[in-house]
Write a protein that holds these residues in place. Structure first.
Motif, PDB file in Angstrom:
ATOM      1  N   GLU A  89      14.601   1.504  -4.793  1.00 48.83           N
ATOM      2  CA  GLU A  89      13.807   1.264  -3.923  1.00 48.83           C
ATOM      3  C   GLU A  89      14.324   2.481  -2.701  1.00 48.83           C
ATOM      4  O   GLU A  89      12.948   2.971  -1.661  1.00 48.83           O
ATOM      5  CB  GLU A  89      12.865   0.668  -3.545  1.00 48.83           C
ATOM      6  CG  GLU A  89      11.967  -0.269  -4.837  1.00 48.83           C
ATOM      7  CD  GLU A  89      10.748   0.391  -4.772  1.00 48.83           C
ATOM      8  OE1 GLU A  89      10.788   0.824  -3.880  1.00 48.83           O
ATOM      9  OE2 GLU A  89      10.214   0.024  -5.402  1.00 48.83           O
ATOM     10  N   ILE A 126      10.521  -3.473 -12.653  1.00 49.77           N
ATOM     11  CA  ILE A 126      10.367  -2.582 -12.007  1.00 49.77           C
ATOM     12  C   ILE A 126      10.644  -2.028 -11.172  1.00 49.77           C
ATOM     13  O   ILE A 126      10.548  -1.313 -11.045  1.00 49.77           O
ATOM     14  CB  ILE A 126       9.102  -3.998 -11.528  1.00 49.77           C
ATOM     15  CG1 ILE A 126       8.300  -3.722 -10.964  1.00 49.77           C
ATOM     16  CG2 ILE A 126      10.524  -5.115 -11.655  1.00 49.77           C
ATOM     17  CD1 ILE A 126       6.872  -4.515 -10.386  1.00 49.77           C
ATOM     18  N   ASN A 127      11.906  -3.151 -10.859  1.00 50.88           N
ATOM     19  CA  ASN A 127      12.593  -2.467 -10.029  1.00 50.88           C
ATOM     20  C   ASN A 127      13.125  -0.440  -9.932  1.00 50.88           C
ATOM     21  O   ASN A 127      14.394  -0.620  -8.959  1.00 50.88           O
ATOM     22  CB  ASN A 127      13.745  -2.916  -9.244  1.00 50.88           C
ATOM     23  CG  ASN A 127      13.502  -4.268  -8.414  1.00 50.88           C
ATOM     24  OD1 ASN A 127      12.026  -3.989  -7.826  1.00 50.88           O
ATOM     25  ND2 ASN A 127      13.686  -5.362  -8.013  1.00 50.88           N
ATOM     26  N   HIS A 129      11.365   1.756 -12.717  1.00 57.72           N
ATOM     27  CA  HIS A 129      10.003   2.047 -13.171  1.00 57.72           C
ATOM     28  C   HIS A 129       9.290   2.810 -11.698  1.00 57.72           C
ATOM     29  O   HIS A 129       8.597   4.128 -11.750  1.00 57.72           O
ATOM     30  CB  HIS A 129       9.801   2.320 -14.285  1.00 57.72           C
ATOM     31  CG  HIS A 129       8.713   0.594 -13.981  1.00 57.72           C
ATOM     32  ND1 HIS A 129       9.351  -0.610 -14.564  1.00 57.72           N
ATOM     33  CD2 HIS A 129       7.550   0.441 -13.698  1.00 57.72           C
ATOM     34  CE1 HIS A 129       7.914  -0.946 -14.759  1.00 57.72           C
ATOM     35  NE2 HIS A 129       6.925  -0.380 -13.668  1.00 57.72           N
ATOM     36  N   ARG A 130       9.334   1.184 -10.568  1.00 56.22           N
ATOM     37  CA  ARG A 130       8.429   1.741 -10.101  1.00 56.22           C
ATOM     38  C   ARG A 130       8.983   2.770  -9.006  1.00 56.22           C
ATOM     39  O   ARG A 130       8.702   3.362  -8.166  1.00 56.22           O
ATOM     40  CB  ARG A 130       8.314   0.751  -8.617  1.00 56.22           C
ATOM     41  CG  ARG A 130       7.325   0.457  -7.636  1.00 56.22           C
ATOM     42  CD  ARG A 130       6.957  -0.677  -7.501  1.00 56.22           C
ATOM     43  NE  ARG A 130       7.280  -1.496  -7.574  1.00 56.22           N
ATOM     44  CZ  ARG A 130       7.170  -3.104  -7.600  1.00 56.22           C
ATOM     45  NH1 ARG A 130       5.930  -3.376  -6.941  1.00 56.22           N
ATOM     46  NH2 ARG A 130       8.025  -3.816  -6.891  1.00 56.22           N
ATOM     47  N   GLN A 133       9.305   6.030 -10.761  1.00 58.98           N
ATOM     48  CA  GLN A 133       7.333   7.040 -10.293  1.00 58.98           C
ATOM     49  C   GLN A 133       7.291   7.345  -8.831  1.00 58.98           C
ATOM     50  O   GLN A 133       6.692   8.399  -8.759  1.00 58.98           O
ATOM     51  CB  GLN A 133       6.526   6.043 -10.400  1.00 58.98           C
ATOM     52  CG  GLN A 133       4.835   5.855 -11.243  1.00 58.98           C
ATOM     53  CD  GLN A 133       4.199   4.519 -11.452  1.00 58.98           C
ATOM     54  OE1 GLN A 133       4.230   3.853 -10.334  1.00 58.98           O
ATOM     55  NE2 GLN A 133       3.232   4.730 -12.260  1.00 58.98           N
ATOM     56  N   LYS A 134       7.836   6.605  -7.841  1.00 54.68           N
ATOM     57  CA  LYS A 134       7.346   7.044  -6.663  1.00 54.68           C
ATOM     58  C   LYS A 134       8.088   8.260  -6.424  1.00 54.68           C
ATOM     59  O   LYS A 134       7.659   9.836  -6.047  1.00 54.68           O
ATOM     60  CB  LYS A 134       7.670   5.865  -5.365  1.00 54.68           C
ATOM     61  CG  LYS A 134       6.889   5.146  -5.349  1.00 54.68           C
ATOM     62  CD  LYS A 134       8.304   4.300  -4.782  1.00 54.68           C
ATOM     63  CE  LYS A 134       7.124   2.818  -4.161  1.00 54.68           C
ATOM     64  NZ  LYS A 134       7.724   1.168  -2.926  1.00 54.68           N
ATOM     65  N   GLU A 174      -1.085   5.375 -13.710  1.00 54.82           N
ATOM     66  CA  GLU A 174      -1.423   5.057 -13.044  1.00 54.82           C
ATOM     67  C   GLU A 174      -2.888   4.580 -12.662  1.00 54.82           C
ATOM     68  O   GLU A 174      -3.272   5.500 -13.210  1.00 54.82           O
ATOM     69  CB  GLU A 174      -0.810   5.663 -10.972  1.00 54.82           C
ATOM     70  CG  GLU A 174       0.911   5.596 -11.715  1.00 54.82           C
ATOM     71  CD  GLU A 174       0.789   6.070 -10.158  1.00 54.82           C
ATOM     72  OE1 GLU A 174       0.516   5.780  -9.355  1.00 54.82           O
ATOM     73  OE2 GLU A 174       2.239   7.275 -10.607  1.00 54.82           O
ATOM     74  N   ALA A 221       1.827  -3.644 -12.191  1.00 54.89           N
ATOM     75  CA  ALA A 221       2.938  -3.399 -11.137  1.00 54.89           C
ATOM     76  C   ALA A 221       2.662  -1.630 -11.080  1.00 54.89           C
ATOM     77  O   ALA A 221       2.387  -1.683  -9.547  1.00 54.89           O
ATOM     78  CB  ALA A 221       4.008  -2.273 -12.633  1.00 54.89           C
ATOM     79  N   SER A 222       1.593  -1.160 -11.472  1.00 56.57           N
ATOM     80  CA  SER A 222       1.614   0.181 -10.816  1.00 56.57           C
ATOM     81  C   SER A 222       0.832   0.505  -9.564  1.00 56.57           C
ATOM     82  O   SER A 222      -0.194   1.194  -8.633  1.00 56.57           O
ATOM     83  CB  SER A 222       0.870   1.227 -11.491  1.00 56.57           C
ATOM     84  OG  SER A 222      -0.345   0.675 -12.022  1.00 56.57           O
ATOM     85  N   SER A 224      -0.098  -1.188  -7.414  1.00 53.36           N
ATOM     86  CA  SER A 224       0.997  -1.701  -5.807  1.00 53.36           C
ATOM     87  C   SER A 224       2.088  -0.538  -5.749  1.00 53.36           C
ATOM     88  O   SER A 224       2.226  -0.458  -4.372  1.00 53.36           O
ATOM     89  CB  SER A 224       2.464  -2.906  -6.221  1.00 53.36           C
ATOM     90  OG  SER A 224       2.958  -3.022  -7.210  1.00 53.36           O
ATOM     91  N   SER A 225       1.592   0.255  -6.548  1.00 52.16           N
ATOM     92  CA  SER A 225       2.280   1.932  -6.034  1.00 52.16           C
ATOM     93  C   SER A 225       1.473   3.286  -5.058  1.00 52.16           C
ATOM     94  O   SER A 225       0.868   3.217  -5.541  1.00 52.16           O
ATOM     95  CB  SER A 225       3.206   2.436  -7.598  1.00 52.16           C
ATOM     96  OG  SER A 225       3.337   1.856  -8.354  1.00 52.16           O
TER      97      SER A 225
END
Length: 744
Positions: A89, A126-127, A129-130, A133-134, A174, A221-222, A224-225
Motif C-alpha cells: 500500500e 487483502i493487503n 490484491h487491494r 488493484q489500485k 469492483e 473488500a473492493s 473500500s478501494s
C-alpha cells in the motif's frame, strides 16, 4: 555525485558486515527506504540517484530466499512483515506520487517481480490484491508514458496469475457505486504521512489483514478501494487499462496488451465474462478497429491479390512498406486488416462461451451489417468484385464457432423453413449474393461462386440447411403416384433419359473394392422400383449408377481417353479423400443414414429446389455457352454439394433412377437435357472430334496456342461436361462403397 558515493560506500559496508537474520535484514532495507523520505530535502532528484532501487531489489531477494528455505505454502516472517505493515500500500502511494521522479517505474517493477518470483498465492491477501488493484488503475493513463513497458509487464503478470487461479478475478470486479478517490494536496508531507502510517500500529481487525481473503468477500473488500469517475471502467479496471495500452504507438506494447486481454476473456467465471462485455469497451475496441482497418483499404484491389496474400497471424505483423507497395498497392492495409481480423477471431475462440457470443454479435452488427453489407449491395461492378473477394477471404480465415455462426446468419439469415419462389427475396443480402452467381460480369459470377464453395466447406450445419437441405427435407421432388400410374420406364429409366451403354473406362474389374454388400443408401435412397430395376446386388447397382454418369456424354464428344493421365482413377482418389474429410466435419450433425420414410414426408407440398440450387442448375444448363472458368466454378460447387453425406442430397444429386415429380428437375436430368442439346449441335460442326481433342491438349498445355478454333466456348464446355460426369461417377462410387463398408 554525493548520493552515488554514499551508495557505493553503503554497499561496501554491507559486504564487510556480518550477515543479519533475514527478517532483520528485510526490515533494515525497508527502514532505509522510509528514512530517505525523512532525511531528504531534495525530492526532485531522480530515484536512480538514490539507494531506493537497491533496497527494493534486496527486499525481493530476501523474500525469494526465505520462500526457498521453507516448506511449500508456509509464510515466513519477512512476508508476514510485508503483509502486516501494508508495505505494498505504501509503495503504491509513493508510485502514484512518483516521488522521487521515477518511483512509479520502480514500484511497478517491484510488484511484477514479487508476483512472478513468489510461488505461494499472494493475491488472495487483502493487503496484496487491494494495492495491486489500485496500481492497475494507474496503468495506461497516459499514452506513450515512460513507464509503459513496466506497466504492461505488471498487467500481464496479474493476468497470468488470474489464468492460474480464475476465481481470483472476483477480487478485480469492483462495485460501480463506489465513491471516487478523494484527492489530497500534492506534497512531501502527504507522502511522509503515508510512509509512516503502516508502522504506527493497527486495529485488531487490521491485524487479520495478512490472512488470505475469500473470493466471496471481494466485493466488500473492493468497496473500500478508490476508483475513477469513468463509469465505463468502474467494474473491470484490469481490462480498461489493457484496452488503453492497445492504443500505444509502440507495437510491442500493443501485442502484449492483446495477449493480456486474451488471457482475461478465457477466464471461466460468469461474473467476469458479463462484466467484460457489459462494462468495458472491449467490444467497441474490436469492432471500431476492424472497421477502421477495412475503411483504410483501397476501393479496388485485384481479387487475386486478396486471395493469395500470405496468411496472417496477429502479433507477427512484420512488414516493409517499400516491399509491400512494390507488390501491390494496399498490401500493407490489407495485411493490417487481416491481422486484426485474426486477433478478433482468436479472441472469440478463446473466450468464455457467453462472452464469445456477445463479442461475435458485436462484430456482426458493427462490422458486417454496418460496413460490409452496403459494400456487397452496391451496383458498381468494381466495388462488388472487391468486396466479394474480401468477404471470401474473411470466410476462409474465420475459424471460431461463435463468429462463424454470426457471419453465417449475416449472409444467409436465420430462417429454417423451406423456401418458396415467393420467399427467396426475404433476405435481401442472401438473395443478392445468390443472384451474383449468375451475374452479367463473369468475374463477379466466378468470385461469388468461389465464396459459396468456401462457405459450404465451413463446419456449420446452418449453411447447408439454408442453402440446400431445407428444400429437400420432405423429399417432395419424388413422384407421388402409385406404381401403376407412373409413366412406363424404358430399359429401367425414365423415357427422356439417354440410352446407357457399357463404358470402356468402367468394366467389371474397375476395382476390387467394387464388390459391395447392401447399404442404407443402396436399399432406401430411391422409391420402390419396377422389376426391371431390382436391387438384389449392390455391385450391379453401383455399376449402373456409375455408368449412368460415365455414359451420359456420347462417344463422339469424349476426348479424355486419347490423352494420358486424364482417366477416371484420378477422380476416385480425390473423391475418397474429400468424402472422408466431409464425413469428419459432418459426423456431429444429426444426419440420418437413410432418407426420411415416405409415410412421414409431406409429398403433396409443391417442390421448389431453392434459390441456390435453381441458380446452379440454370448455369449448369448453359454449360455449352458459358466461359470455361465459369463452368469450372459451377461444377466445383456442385461436386462439393454431391460429396456431402446427407441421404436426401445424395438421392437428389446422385441417383439417376429416382422418379421425379412432374415439373421437377435433378442434377442428372439437367445434364441429360444438356447432352440432348449437344447431340444436335455436334452434327452442325465439321471435324468436331479432332477440334475437341486439340482444345483439350491446349487446355492441358500439351499443344501451343495457334490459330483460333471455331466454337471454342462449346468445345471447352463439352470438355468440362465430360470431366464433371466422371467426377460425379467417382463420387457416387466412393459414397456407395463407404455406405456399404459401414453397414453391418
Amino acid at each position: 555525485m554525493f548520493s552515488k558515493f554514499t551508495s557505493i560506500l553503503q554497499h561496501a559496508v554491507e559486504a564487510l558486515a556480518p550477515s543479519l537474520p533475514l527478517q532483520e535484514d528485510f526490515v533494515y532495507h525497508w527502514k532505509a527506504i522510509t528514512h530517505y523520505y525523512i532525511e531528504t530535502s531534495d525530492d526532485k532528484a531522480p530515484v536512480t540517484d538514490t539507494n531506493i532501487p537497491s533496497h527494493l531489489e534486496q527486499m525481493l531477494d530476501i523474500l525469494t530466499q526465505e520462500e526457498g528455505e521453507r516448506e511449500s505454502g508456509e509464510t515466513g516472517p519477512c512476508m508476514e512483515y510485508l503483509l502486516h505493515h501494508k508495505i505494498l500500500e505504501t509503495l503504491y502511494t509513493l508510485g502514484k506520487a512518483d516521488c522521487p521522479p521515477g518511483m512509479k517505474q520502480q514500484v511497478l517493477t517491484f510488484y511484477t517481480k514479487l508476483l512472478a518470483h513468489i510461488r505461494q498465492p499472494l493475491l488472495p491477501h487483502i493487503n496484496v490484491h487491494r494495492p495491486v488493484q489500485k496500481l492497475v488503475r494507474l496503468c495506461g493513463e497516459v499514452l506513450a508514458a515512460p513507464t509503459e513497458n513496466e506497466e504492461i509487464q505488471f498487467l500481464c503478470i496479474v493476468c497470468a496469475k488470474l489464468k492460474q487461479d480464475p476465481y481470483l478475478v472476483n477480487f478485480f470486479l469492483e462495485n460501480k457505486a463506489k465513491k471516487p478517490e478523494t484527492k489530497s494536496p500534492a506534497g512531501k508531507e502527504v507522502v511522509k504521512e503515508n510512509v509512516f502510517a503502516p508502522d504506527t500500529g493497527q486495529s485488531p481487525a487490521e491485524g487479520q489483514a495478512n490472512r488470505p481473503e475469500e473470493p466471496q468477500a471481494a466485493a466488500a473488500a473492493s468497496n473500500s478501494s478508490p476508483t475513477t469517475n469513468n463509469n465505463h471502467s468502474n467494474n473491470y479496471n484490469l481490462v480498461s487499462s489493457l484496452l488503453n495500452l492497445t492504443k500505444s504507438p509502440d507495437g510491442r506494447i500493443v501485442v502484449k496488451a492483446c495477449e493480456g486481454l486474451m488471457l482475461l476473456v478465457s477466464l471461466p467465471e460468469p461474473a467476469a465474462a458479463k462484466c467484460l462485455t457489459e462494462n468495458t469497451e472491449l467490444c467497441e475496441l474490436l469492432t471500431d478497429r476492424l472497421v477502421s482497418f477495412y475503411k483504410a483499404l483501397p476501393q479496388s484491389i485485384d481479387p487475386l491479390d486478396i486471395e493469395t496474400v500470405e496468411s496472417v497471424n496477429w502479433g507477427l505483423d512484420v512488414y516493409n512498406l517499400k516491399e509491400d507497395a512494390a507488390v501491390f498497392t494496399g498490401k500493407r492495409a490489407l495485411i493490417s486488416f487481416l491481422s486484426w481480423l485474426d486477433y478478433c477471431d482468436q479472441l472469440i475462440k478463446e473466450a468464455q462461451k457467453s462472452a464469445a457470443a456477445v463479442m461475435a454479435k458485436a462484430v456482426r452488427e458493427r462490422f458486417f451489417v454496418s460496413v460490409m453489407e452496403p459494400q456487397l449491395m452496391q451496383t458498381s461492378e468494381v466495388g462488388i468484385l472487391t468486396s466479394t473477394a474480401l468477404l471470401n477471404r474473411i470466410i476462409r480465415q474465420v475459424t471460431s464457432e461463435a463468429l462463424t455462426q454470426e457471419m453465417v446468419y449475416f449472409l444467409l439469415g436465420e430462417e429454417r423453413e423451406p423456401e418458396t419462389s415467393a420467399t427467396i427475396a426475404q433476405n435481401p443480402l442472401r438473395h443478392r449474393l445468390i443472384e451474383h452467381c449468375d451475374h452479367l460480369s463473369d468475374e463477379i459470377s466466378i468470385m461469388t461462386l468461389r465464396l459459396f464453395e468456401q462457405l459450404i466447406q465451413k463446419p456449420n450445419q446452418h449453411i447447408l440447411h439454408s442453402l440446400v437441405l431445407r428444400s429437400l427435407e420432405e423429399r417432395n421432388y419424388l413422384e407421388n403416384k402409385p406404381q401403376e400410374e407412373r409413366e412406363p420406364l424404358e430399359n429401367g429409366q425414365p423415357h427422356d433419359a439417354v440410352d446407357l451403354e457399357e463404358d470402356p473406362l468402367f468394366g467389371d474389374d474397375v476395382s476390387p473394392e467394387s464388390r459391395l454388400s447392401g447399404s442404407d443408401w443402396l436399399s432406401s435412397s430411391s422409391p420402390p422400383q419396377s422389376p426391371d430395376h431390382s436391387k438384389s446386388d449392390g455391385k450391379t447397382e453401383v455399376h449402373k449408377i456409375v455408368n449412368s454418369f460415365l455414359c451420359l456424354v456420347p462417344d463422339e464428344a469424349k476426348s479424355s481417353y486419347q490423352v494420358e493421365g486424364t482417366g477416371y482413377d484420378t477422380y476416385l482418389r480425390d473423391a475418397h479423400r474429400q468424402f472422408r474429410d466431409y464425413c469428419g466435419v459432418c459426423q456431429r450433425w444429426d444426419w440420418r443414414g437413410s432418407p426420411k420414410p415416405f409415410e412421414k414426408c409431406n409429398l403433396d407440398m409443391p417442390f421448389f429446389e431453392g434459390h441456390f440450387l435453381k441458380v446452379l442448375f440454370d448455369r449448369m444448363g448453359r454449360i455449352l455457352d458459358q466461359p470455361y472458368d465459369v463452368n469450372l466454378q459451377v461444377t466445383a460447387v456442385l461436386s462439393k454439394l454431391s460429396l456431402l453425406p446427407h441421404p436426401h442430397l445424395h438421392e437428389y444429386l446422385l441417383d439417376p433412377y429416382i422418379n421425379l415429380a412432374p415439373g421437377c428437375r435433378s442434377l442428372f436430368s439437367v445434364i441429360v437435357r444438356v447432352v440432348g442439346d449437344l447431340m444436335l449441335r455436334i452434327q452442325r460442326i465439321p471435324d468436331f472430334t479432332p477440334k475437341l481433342l486439340l482444345v483439350r491438349k491446349r487446355l492441358l498445355g500439351l499443344e501451343p496456342e495457334g490459330i483460333t478454333i471455331d466454337h471454342m466456348t462449346l468445345l471447352e464446355g463439352v470438355i468440362v461436361l465430360e470431366e464433371f460426369c466422371k467426377e460425379l461417377a467417382a463420387i457416387a462410387f466412393v459414397k456407395y462403397h463407404a455406405a456399404s463398408s459401414s453397414s453391418p
